[in-house]
Design a protein around this motif. Sequence first.
Motif, PDB file in Angstrom:
ATOM      1  N   ASP A  62       0.851  -1.194   0.000  1.00  0.00           N
ATOM      2  CA  ASP A  62       0.000   0.000   0.000  1.00  0.00           C
ATOM      3  C   ASP A  62       0.884   1.240   0.000  1.00  0.00           C
ATOM      4  OD1 ASP A  62       0.847   0.251   2.614  1.00  0.00           O
ATOM      5  OD2 ASP A  62      -1.070  -0.260   3.536  1.00  0.00           O
ATOM      6  N   THR A  96      -6.465  -9.404   1.639  1.00  0.00           N
ATOM      7  CA  THR A  96      -7.518  -8.736   0.867  1.00  0.00           C
ATOM      8  C   THR A  96      -7.060  -7.321   0.537  1.00  0.00           C
ATOM      9  OG1 THR A  96      -9.134 -10.002   2.103  1.00  0.00           O
ATOM     10  CG2 THR A  96      -9.965  -8.137   0.847  1.00  0.00           C
ATOM     11  N   ARG A  97      -7.379  -6.905  -0.684  1.00  0.00           N
ATOM     12  CA  ARG A  97      -6.954  -5.572  -1.127  1.00  0.00           C
ATOM     13  C   ARG A  97      -8.125  -4.815  -1.736  1.00  0.00           C
ATOM     14  NH1 ARG A  97      -1.919  -3.436  -2.618  1.00  0.00           N
ATOM     15  NH2 ARG A  97      -2.060  -1.740  -4.109  1.00  0.00           N
ATOM     16  N   SER A 112      -4.832   2.086  -0.874  1.00  0.00           N
ATOM     17  CA  SER A 112      -4.473   3.441  -0.436  1.00  0.00           C
ATOM     18  C   SER A 112      -4.072   3.486   1.041  1.00  0.00           C
ATOM     19  CB  SER A 112      -5.652   4.399  -0.661  1.00  0.00           C
ATOM     20  OG  SER A 112      -6.680   4.122   0.274  1.00  0.00           O
ATOM     21  N   GLY A 113      -4.057   2.330   1.695  1.00  0.00           N
ATOM     22  CA  GLY A 113      -3.782   2.272   3.129  1.00  0.00           C
ATOM     23  C   GLY A 113      -2.435   2.877   3.496  1.00  0.00           C
ATOM     24  N   ALA A 129      -9.548  11.546   2.927  1.00  0.00           N
ATOM     25  CA  ALA A 129      -8.947  12.363   1.865  1.00  0.00           C
ATOM     26  C   ALA A 129      -8.625  11.515   0.636  1.00  0.00           C
ATOM     27  CB  ALA A 129      -7.697  13.050   2.393  1.00  0.00           C
ATOM     28  N   SER A 130      -8.630  10.195   0.814  1.00  0.00           N
ATOM     29  CA  SER A 130      -8.390   9.267  -0.301  1.00  0.00           C
ATOM     30  C   SER A 130      -9.694   8.857  -0.983  1.00  0.00           C
ATOM     31  CB  SER A 130      -7.710   8.011   0.242  1.00  0.00           C
ATOM     32  OG  SER A 130      -8.554   7.432   1.243  1.00  0.00           O
ATOM     33  N   GLY A 160     -15.269  -1.023   0.997  1.00  0.00           N
ATOM     34  CA  GLY A 160     -14.826  -2.199   1.774  1.00  0.00           C
ATOM     35  C   GLY A 160     -13.562  -1.889   2.560  1.00  0.00           C
ATOM     36  N   GLY A 161     -12.601  -1.216   1.905  1.00  0.00           N
ATOM     37  CA  GLY A 161     -11.353  -0.846   2.585  1.00  0.00           C
ATOM     38  C   GLY A 161     -11.610   0.168   3.686  1.00  0.00           C
ATOM     39  N   ASN A 162     -12.515   1.100   3.418  1.00  0.00           N
ATOM     40  CA  ASN A 162     -12.876   2.103   4.448  1.00  0.00           C
ATOM     41  C   ASN A 162     -13.489   1.404   5.672  1.00  0.00           C
ATOM     42  OD1 ASN A 162     -14.170   4.699   2.152  1.00  0.00           O
ATOM     43  ND2 ASN A 162     -12.086   4.043   2.579  1.00  0.00           N
ATOM     44  N   ALA A 191     -12.985  -1.775   6.491  1.00  0.00           N
ATOM     45  CA  ALA A 191     -11.970  -2.642   7.110  1.00  0.00           C
ATOM     46  C   ALA A 191     -10.979  -1.842   7.949  1.00  0.00           C
ATOM     47  CB  ALA A 191     -11.232  -3.432   6.033  1.00  0.00           C
ATOM     48  N   GLU A 194      -9.284  -4.835   9.546  1.00  0.00           N
ATOM     49  CA  GLU A 194      -8.167  -4.806   8.575  1.00  0.00           C
ATOM     50  C   GLU A 194      -7.930  -6.168   7.894  1.00  0.00           C
ATOM     51  OE1 GLU A 194      -4.686  -2.589   9.945  1.00  0.00           O
ATOM     52  OE2 GLU A 194      -5.903  -1.549  11.420  1.00  0.00           O
ATOM     53  N   GLY A 243     -12.380 -11.604   8.322  1.00  0.00           N
ATOM     54  CA  GLY A 243     -13.256 -12.043   7.245  1.00  0.00           C
ATOM     55  C   GLY A 243     -13.087 -11.090   6.073  1.00  0.00           C
ATOM     56  N   GLU A 287      -7.131   6.752  12.765  1.00  0.00           N
ATOM     57  CA  GLU A 287      -7.929   6.388  11.588  1.00  0.00           C
ATOM     58  C   GLU A 287      -7.182   5.546  10.557  1.00  0.00           C
ATOM     59  OE1 GLU A 287      -9.299  10.167   9.988  1.00  0.00           O
ATOM     60  OE2 GLU A 287      -7.354  10.642   9.128  1.00  0.00           O
TER      61      GLU A 287
HETATM   62  C1  FAD Z   1      -3.459  10.604   0.190  1.00  0.00           C
HETATM   63  C2  FAD Z   1      -4.143   9.734   1.224  1.00  0.00           C
HETATM   64  C3  FAD Z   1      -5.080  10.308   2.067  1.00  0.00           C
HETATM   65  C4  FAD Z   1      -5.696   9.527   3.042  1.00  0.00           C
HETATM   66  N1  FAD Z   1      -6.638  10.098   3.842  1.00  0.00           N
HETATM   67  C5  FAD Z   1      -7.244   9.364   4.796  1.00  0.00           C
HETATM   68  C6  FAD Z   1      -8.212   9.964   5.660  1.00  0.00           C
HETATM   69  O1  FAD Z   1      -8.536  11.145   5.558  1.00  0.00           O
HETATM   70  N2  FAD Z   1      -8.784   9.169   6.601  1.00  0.00           N
HETATM   71  C7  FAD Z   1      -8.460   7.853   6.738  1.00  0.00           C
HETATM   72  O2  FAD Z   1      -9.009   7.178   7.608  1.00  0.00           O
HETATM   73  N3  FAD Z   1      -7.552   7.267   5.918  1.00  0.00           N
HETATM   74  C8  FAD Z   1      -6.949   7.978   4.969  1.00  0.00           C
HETATM   75  N4  FAD Z   1      -6.014   7.394   4.151  1.00  0.00           N
HETATM   76  C9  FAD Z   1      -5.693   5.966   4.323  1.00  0.00           C
HETATM   77  C10 FAD Z   1      -6.543   5.004   3.439  1.00  0.00           C
HETATM   78  O3  FAD Z   1      -7.015   5.671   2.303  1.00  0.00           O
HETATM   79  C11 FAD Z   1      -7.681   4.400   4.235  1.00  0.00           C
HETATM   80  O4  FAD Z   1      -7.148   3.541   5.228  1.00  0.00           O
HETATM   81  C12 FAD Z   1      -8.691   3.614   3.376  1.00  0.00           C
HETATM   82  O5  FAD Z   1      -9.802   3.292   4.171  1.00  0.00           O
HETATM   83  C13 FAD Z   1      -8.121   2.349   2.750  1.00  0.00           C
HETATM   84  O6  FAD Z   1      -9.048   1.889   1.775  1.00  0.00           O
HETATM   85  P1  FAD Z   1      -8.553   0.989   0.554  1.00  0.00           P
HETATM   86  O7  FAD Z   1      -9.741   0.558  -0.211  1.00  0.00           O
HETATM   87  O8  FAD Z   1      -7.494   1.652  -0.206  1.00  0.00           O
HETATM   88  O9  FAD Z   1      -7.974  -0.264   1.354  1.00  0.00           O
HETATM   89  P2  FAD Z   1      -6.547  -1.055   1.256  1.00  0.00           P
HETATM   90  O10 FAD Z   1      -5.457  -0.078   1.409  1.00  0.00           O
HETATM   91  O11 FAD Z   1      -6.589  -1.845   0.003  1.00  0.00           O
HETATM   92  O12 FAD Z   1      -6.681  -1.989   2.490  1.00  0.00           O
HETATM   93  C14 FAD Z   1      -6.665  -1.467   3.797  1.00  0.00           C
HETATM   94  C15 FAD Z   1      -6.863  -2.626   4.797  1.00  0.00           C
HETATM   95  O13 FAD Z   1      -8.182  -3.138   4.703  1.00  0.00           O
HETATM   96  C16 FAD Z   1      -8.193  -4.522   4.307  1.00  0.00           C
HETATM   97  N5  FAD Z   1      -9.308  -4.645   3.359  1.00  0.00           N
HETATM   98  C17 FAD Z   1      -9.515  -3.912   2.229  1.00  0.00           C
HETATM   99  N6  FAD Z   1     -10.697  -4.252   1.676  1.00  0.00           N
HETATM  100  C18 FAD Z   1     -11.237  -5.214   2.477  1.00  0.00           C
HETATM  101  C19 FAD Z   1     -12.441  -5.963   2.432  1.00  0.00           C
HETATM  102  N7  FAD Z   1     -13.359  -5.774   1.476  1.00  0.00           N
HETATM  103  N8  FAD Z   1     -12.669  -6.891   3.406  1.00  0.00           N
HETATM  104  C20 FAD Z   1     -11.783  -7.094   4.398  1.00  0.00           C
HETATM  105  N9  FAD Z   1     -10.615  -6.411   4.486  1.00  0.00           N
HETATM  106  C21 FAD Z   1     -10.353  -5.485   3.534  1.00  0.00           C
HETATM  107  C22 FAD Z   1      -6.811  -4.764   3.726  1.00  0.00           C
HETATM  108  O14 FAD Z   1      -6.423  -6.118   3.890  1.00  0.00           O
HETATM  109  C23 FAD Z   1      -5.955  -3.818   4.556  1.00  0.00           C
HETATM  110  O15 FAD Z   1      -5.662  -4.405   5.798  1.00  0.00           O
HETATM  111  C24 FAD Z   1      -5.372   8.143   3.166  1.00  0.00           C
HETATM  112  C25 FAD Z   1      -4.440   7.582   2.291  1.00  0.00           C
HETATM  113  C26 FAD Z   1      -3.820   8.357   1.340  1.00  0.00           C
HETATM  114  C27 FAD Z   1      -2.820   7.710   0.430  1.00  0.00           C
END
Ligand code: FAD
Length: 457
Positions: A38, A76-77, A81-82, A141-142, A149-151, A153, A207, A211, A414
């Motif tokens: 990530d 899981t991905r 953006s994590g 912000a992402s 789902g990621g949000n 998790a 995370e 599941g 967060e």
């Molecule tokens: C520029 C930038 C700004 C950001 N701003 C914020 C912000 O304002 N607030 C904030 O909280 N975060 C922020 N983040 C962090 C990130 O965007 C969050 O953590 C977001 O929720 C991750 O979502 P994702 O879909 O990219 O998940 P991923 O990065 O793909 O995964 C995150 C985690 O969740 C798990 N996961 C993902 N999808 C699932 C699923 N469907 N079921 C089970 N597990 C799953 C993964 O295994 C991993 O552990 C930011 C990141 C960046 C790069």
Amino acid sequence: MGSEIVADSLVINELQNHLGVDVSVITDPSVTASYMRDQAPFAESAPPLAVVIARDIQTISSLLKFAHAHSIPVVTRGGGSGLAGGANSTADSIVLALEKMAEIIEIDPRNMIARVQAGVINQDLDIAAQEYGLAYLPDPASREWSTIGGNAATNAGGMCCVKYGVTSQHIRAMTVVLANGEIVKLGSATKKAVTTLDLAHLMIGSEGTLGVIAELTVSLAIRPKSPSTLVATFADITEAARASTELLKFSPSMLEIVDQTTIRAVEAWRPLGFESVGSVLLMQVDDGSDLSEAVALCTAMGAVDAIFSDDPADSADLIALRKLAYPALERMGMTLLDDVAVPLTKIADLVLAVEQIAATHKLTIAVFGHAGDGNLHPTIVYPHGDDDAAERASKAFNEIVLTAQALGGTTSGEHGIGSIKRSLVLQEIDPKVIELQRSIKAIFDPKNILNPNKKLA
Ligand SMILES: Cc1cc2nc3c(=O)[nH]c(=O)nc-3n(C[C@H](O)[C@H](O)[C@H](O)COP(=O)(O)OP(=O)(O)OC[C@H]3O[C@@H](n4cnc5c(N)ncnc54)[C@H](O)[C@@H]3O)c2cc1C
């Protein structure tokens, strides 16, 4: 060919047969490498054995049945953006990519809910809800590229949390695939539900360790009015932090604080006229209320200057400082973004302690973040390619977390624990709670195949 490689390719062939030819099982190293991490620097990762692109819940279930039978780790991905290394793979794992499960299944305006697949991009849902005068409020912000789902998790936050709460407050129900491939429905689409233990919310913030969230039912809200924005400048962070707790009485929909290091970084790139200022508070309200009283309060609390505008066209200009904070720091070098939460009354203490940590390690550390939640993002900047500075940055990162803990705060507000903060959790959390968490993990994932060595200490 080494025996391990032969064994791996036999497993992958078997997996492809098990999933069927229609499912993409990617093993090309140039592609799998792009799924291995990530956005967190320093977090360990390695290209996975394979990447499985799921297009439906049955594929997730089949993959987990296979992985469970063969004891293969599954990461899981969502959007990747994590910021905690949570979606990073290991060489023996399979990455389960949900990016193609991006269907908004239903928007039900009368019940004010939406049903979505887990890979739906946060902002896409909000745009779709807008057609009905509704909004999907959680706003990391992402949001342009992170998934619902990621949000869920990670229990993502964002700027609006001060008024509307974090992701968990907007999720009602979900369909989850358990470690052995069984599919369960958790929670209820109704606004209220206390029939079972709240297992849906146990999944939130887990995370990927308990599941795989395949589908979600989320709350939609009446779309808020365009915000009015207040900007107040202060000679120092202590005054700004004190004023921020008082401003909560105006029910802000955003309340952000920016320290002097951040201000200097932005001014050096895009001058906005804040160069002689010690700290800035930015507040928005979205209920149409007049902010003259808030301006008076800031002035009474020592603001050098305070202005507001209720013209939506001005908002973007007025919050430019906060929007430019991270990009301005990124252009100065490598960045390591921390994420801690402290009691609201300890914000200034944290910032002052971070200044000390920066001086000790000869680093630039800028602090900005969500003053209304006490959730701050000290951002460490160090030169590209400087290994010594990288090591100091890593130490400073941990010291910031320990400082937040000592102030009665917590390791992550967060962004989550992922792999980068696992070792720090033990210093904050009661061993009994750690034991309870491990027992819960053992019930949901007895073979420890779901994102092992993440989140749980
Ligand atoms: C520029 C930038 C700004 C950001 N701003 C914020 C912000 O304002 N607030 C904030 O909280 N975060 C922020 N983040 C962090 C990130 O965007 C969050 O953590 C977001 O929720 C991750 O979502 P994702 O879909 O990219 O998940 P991923 O990065 O793909 O995964 C995150 C985690 O969740 C798990 N996961 C993902 N999808 C699932 C699923 N469907 N079921 C089970 N597990 C799953 C993964 O295994 C991993 O552990 C930011 C990141 C960046 C790069």
